[in-house]
Enzyme design. Sequence first.
Site, short mmCIF file in Angstrom:
data_model
loop_
_atom_site.label_atom_id
_atom_site.label_comp_id
_atom_site.label_asym_id
_atom_site.label_seq_id
_atom_site.Cartn_x
_atom_site.Cartn_y
_atom_site.Cartn_z
N ASP A 55 0.82 -1.20 0.00
CA ASP A 55 0.00 0.00 0.00
C ASP A 55 0.86 1.26 0.00
O ASP A 55 1.89 1.31 0.68
CB ASP A 55 -0.90 -0.02 1.25
N GLU A 57 1.76 -0.47 -4.99
CA GLU A 57 0.76 0.55 -5.34
C GLU A 57 1.52 1.85 -5.52
O GLU A 57 1.90 2.50 -4.55
CB GLU A 57 -0.30 0.70 -4.24
C1 NOJ Z 1 -4.35 3.16 -0.90
C2 NOJ Z 1 -5.53 2.27 -0.63
O1 NOJ Z 1 -5.87 1.61 -1.82
C3 NOJ Z 1 -6.62 3.16 -0.11
O2 NOJ Z 1 -7.84 2.48 -0.03
C4 NOJ Z 1 -6.18 3.71 1.24
O3 NOJ Z 1 -7.14 4.62 1.69
C5 NOJ Z 1 -4.82 4.41 1.14
N1 NOJ Z 1 -3.87 3.69 0.35
C6 NOJ Z 1 -4.24 4.63 2.52
O4 NOJ Z 1 -3.82 3.41 3.06
#
Ligand code: NOJ
Length: 529
Positions: free
Chosen positions: A203, A253
């Site tokens: 993440d 991500e």
């Molecule tokens: C990306 C995640 O996909 C999202 O849902 C989240 O709110 C943020 N990162 C913070 O962790």
Amino acid sequence: MLTSDWWRGAAIYQVYVRSFADGDGDGTGDLAGVRARLPYLAELGVDALWFNPWYPSPMADGGYDVADYRAVDPAFGTLAEAEKLISEARTLGIGTIVDIVPNHVSDQHPWFRAALAAGPGSPERELFHFRPGRGENGELPPNEWPSQFAGATWTRVEDGEWYLHLFTPEQPDLNWNHPAVRQEHEDVLRFWFERGAAGVRIDSAALLAKDPALPDFVEGRDPHPYIDRDELHGIYRSWRAVADSYGGVLIGEIWLPDTERFARYLRPDELHTAFNFAFLACPWDAPRLRAAIDGTLAAHAPVGAPATWVLANHDVTRTVTRYGRADTGFDFATKAHGIPTDLALGTRRARAAALLTLALPGSVYLYQGEELGLPEVEDIPADRLEDPMYFRSGGTDPGRDGCRVPLPWSGTAPPYGFGGADTWLPQPDGWAGLTAEAQAADQDSMLGLYRTALRVRRTEAGLGDGPLRWLDAPDGVLAFTRDGGFGCVLNTSPGPVALPQHRQILLASGPLGEGLLPQDTAVWVRLDE
Ligand code: NOJ
């Protein structure tokens, strides 16, 4: 069976556990629900499941506020059940990808509670970014960093110090300059790989490292104080060594506009793949789609990493809704509800987009409900909304609940076979025709299309990882071949276009004319030799 390089061409299904299927009837999805639906996922034909965070969490940000990285939230089940799920999926040839959230923890995580209790100057506080405030009495935040969600990035605690949180105040950022933070995450990776995880989704992967001086943010100044900092690459090299020792895969991500900077994370000793948000954000426009595809492939080529293709996830407006609007691209800054939407048009385009993405080189992600053609739910009553993006923007951003509504499995009215009647987010009326049950028997349904497309994708040697060659095509048309005489053509132009010379139609996203490909339709063909 997952081969060692399965990830290079995999079809990966994203499970938002809370909304997938409810095994215990309390209105919240859980691991029992997922286990019961594994046959559905196997029949769909996916290679792996990516689970959004299933850890104990106060749910201030849908589970991205993790209180314990080595357990499962009681609302979802137990660790033993997660282990069973991982092994049952594996028996069906399906790998499991867990979601690791390294940038921040929950404010209920033991580390943060200890840091609050220990007070200023303590070693416990060094695991986070605690600072005195500016101004005469420390009443001003230590700097002016823009938040990833609307609102402040600093919160002041009782003793007067401030702590940094790029997201909500319930998600304090960890200090990645601290060796204990690095050690802990490598241990967490080992923990899940030892339990059979095939991969890890990371993440906010480009946000972890912060300039220790925490300087003010100045537009355009390099390096950025907290995005895409060079220190990250050392962190991911150590993660890669851990992952390699288990044959595990790392997926980042990473939202970065600069494709060259993006590709640096995919060097052979760093992450295996990263989500391709440039493609997701691209409007329904053939030249721009082609540019996004070419840009992606060109960026990945020098590092030898396969591309990924994503049309939707739990953070963005659902595909059929997005493609049913005049502005079909995606941008957080312009996310809104109540925009005129033609769902029939959006669905036609989403079907065509499915065939396009499933034919592109690399791996592909499918967000739960995409295979059912679910639209964004735009009329959730305000008092049922949960997403902090909505609250922190003062309601100007509709938030992400609309793409997180519990799935419809069967029946003609809520809860559509999801489980308990009191679903955590309300489901709309009018989804009777979109349930998995209603679509299962219909070859021409969205579910039927995905099932067939994924089957063909598995059996076509040229699909997944491998080369792509563009064919000459009229304006508004994308046409390319893959090895083995496979061809894919997408027509976004206003009228029908002639199909290329072919021996066989393998699959079409909608009805074809005699030798013609209508507007907003894609086709897979076996080309003439
Ligand atoms: C990306 C995640 O996909 C999202 O849902 C989240 O709110 C943020 N990162 C913070 O962790």
